[in-house]
Design an enzyme around this catalytic site. Structure first.
Site, PDB file in Angstrom:
ATOM      1  N   ASP A 139       1.019  -1.135   0.002  1.00 46.85           N
ATOM      2  CA  ASP A 139      -0.015  -0.056   0.016  1.00 46.85           C
ATOM      3  C   ASP A 139       0.814   1.281  -0.094  1.00 46.85           C
ATOM      4  O   ASP A 139       1.509   1.553   1.022  1.00 46.85           O
ATOM      5  CB  ASP A 139      -0.893   0.071   1.413  1.00 46.85           C
ATOM      6  N   THR A 192       1.833   9.426   2.743  1.00 45.72           N
ATOM      7  CA  THR A 192       2.697   9.458   4.238  1.00 45.72           C
ATOM      8  C   THR A 192       3.306   8.132   4.519  1.00 45.72           C
ATOM      9  O   THR A 192       4.558   8.237   4.973  1.00 45.72           O
ATOM     10  CB  THR A 192       1.897   9.890   5.440  1.00 45.72           C
ATOM     11  N   ASP A 222     -10.928   6.137   6.345  1.00 35.19           N
ATOM     12  CA  ASP A 222      -9.531   5.805   6.345  1.00 35.19           C
ATOM     13  C   ASP A 222      -8.845   7.057   6.630  1.00 35.19           C
ATOM     14  O   ASP A 222      -8.829   8.012   6.205  1.00 35.19           O
ATOM     15  CB  ASP A 222      -9.189   5.540   4.789  1.00 35.19           C
ATOM     16  N   ILE A 271       4.131   3.795   3.618  1.00 36.06           N
ATOM     17  CA  ILE A 271       4.030   2.509   2.668  1.00 36.06           C
ATOM     18  C   ILE A 271       4.015   1.331   3.676  1.00 36.06           C
ATOM     19  O   ILE A 271       4.711   1.123   4.595  1.00 36.06           O
ATOM     20  CB  ILE A 271       5.440   2.363   1.811  1.00 36.06           C
ATOM     21  N   ASP A 322      -6.204   2.948  -3.120  1.00 34.32           N
ATOM     22  CA  ASP A 322      -6.199   2.710  -1.586  1.00 34.32           C
ATOM     23  C   ASP A 322      -7.735   2.446  -1.288  1.00 34.32           C
ATOM     24  O   ASP A 322      -8.300   1.685  -0.348  1.00 34.32           O
ATOM     25  CB  ASP A 322      -5.557   3.530  -1.035  1.00 34.32           C
TER      26      ASP A 322
END
Length: 254
Positions: free
Chosen positions: A6, A10, A129, A12, A109
């Protein structure tokens, strides 16, 4: 073994799956200047420390919210893992119908989150999220992606306060003891934590009113547990929902 990546603005997040079991996961800071070689070295070191041989991998699935980094990740997968990654995007089988003016505008995402939420919890469901942006995604009872809402994320908002207000410091984000702060840090924490909890509840209630039906609310992202503790509408917290979505996308594209 599947490697799910992902790639966010900001962070990973990397996860390793043996069939449907998440066996390891890591969270790295996003650096847009990293090369394929640097990513390869990082993954090699992580896998080695975990006692995992790179040769055990047989697939990679990627959700990228950072287009400039996608080629570097793809090159790393081919050079260091010997695998062509499945990158979530147009042409990929998702198993959900997307009702959006331009489906290409939706972040990968958000698609992965929506797939996982409907698969794991059913619908109608709202995913919140907590990332660089706070994303609200709405999936109907029959698995149709209806759209959602976007707001500035927690770290984005906090950093903006530090940058734009001369007397406000950069702070660690944590739950304050009281909504009435007795110092600057506590006051900022109160505004951020209780403010974002209130934002979630207000938007979710408007979604419920618009749908005319109750929904299940699932929170994900690094601040999901923090905000969920003071939210009246969040029912479930799954910090690694996006990785689950990538696992499901991989299965649907075999």
């Amino acid at each position: 073994m599947l490697c799910a990546i992902d790639l966010g603005n900001t962070d990973i997040v990397v996860g390793l799956y043996r069939e449907r079991e998440l066996v390891r996961h890591w969270r790295l800071s996003t650096d847009r200047n990293r090369t394929a070689d640097e990513f390869g070295i990082i993954l090699h070191n992580l896998f080695s420390l975990a006692g995992i041989d790179l040769g055990e991998l047989d697939a990679v699935c990627v959700a990228s919210s950072v287009p400039p980094l996608t080629p570097a990740i793809s090159e790393m997968c081919e050079q260091y893992l010997g695998l062509k990654p499945l990158v979530v995007g147009p042409g990929i089988k998702t198993g959900i119908v997307i009702k959006y003016d331009n489906p290409k505008e939706i972040g990968a995402d958000r698609i992965a989150d929506s797939i996982a939420a409907f698969e794991l919890y059913g619908g109608p469901v709202v995913v919140v999220d907590f990332g660089t942006a706070t994303a609200f995604d709405v999936i109907s009872a029959d698995g149709v992606y209806l759209g959602g809402a976007l707001a500035p994320g927690i770290t984005t908002s906090t950093e903006a306060l530090f940058v734009r207000a001369a007397k406000l410091p950069r702070i660690d984000i944590g739950r304050p003891k009281s909504v009435i702060g007795k110092n600057t840090v506590a006051s900022m924490q109160a505004g951020i934590v209780f403010g974002f909890a209130g934002q979630v509840d207000a938007i979710v209630r408007r979604i419920i009113a618009e749908l005319g039906a109750p929904v299940r609310v699932v929170a994900t992202g690094p601040f999901a547990e923090l905000i969920a503790a003071d939210s009246e509408t969040i029912e479930t917290v799954n910090p690694l929902l996006t990785l689950e979505g990538l696992r499901i996308v991989h299965e649907r594209n075999l």
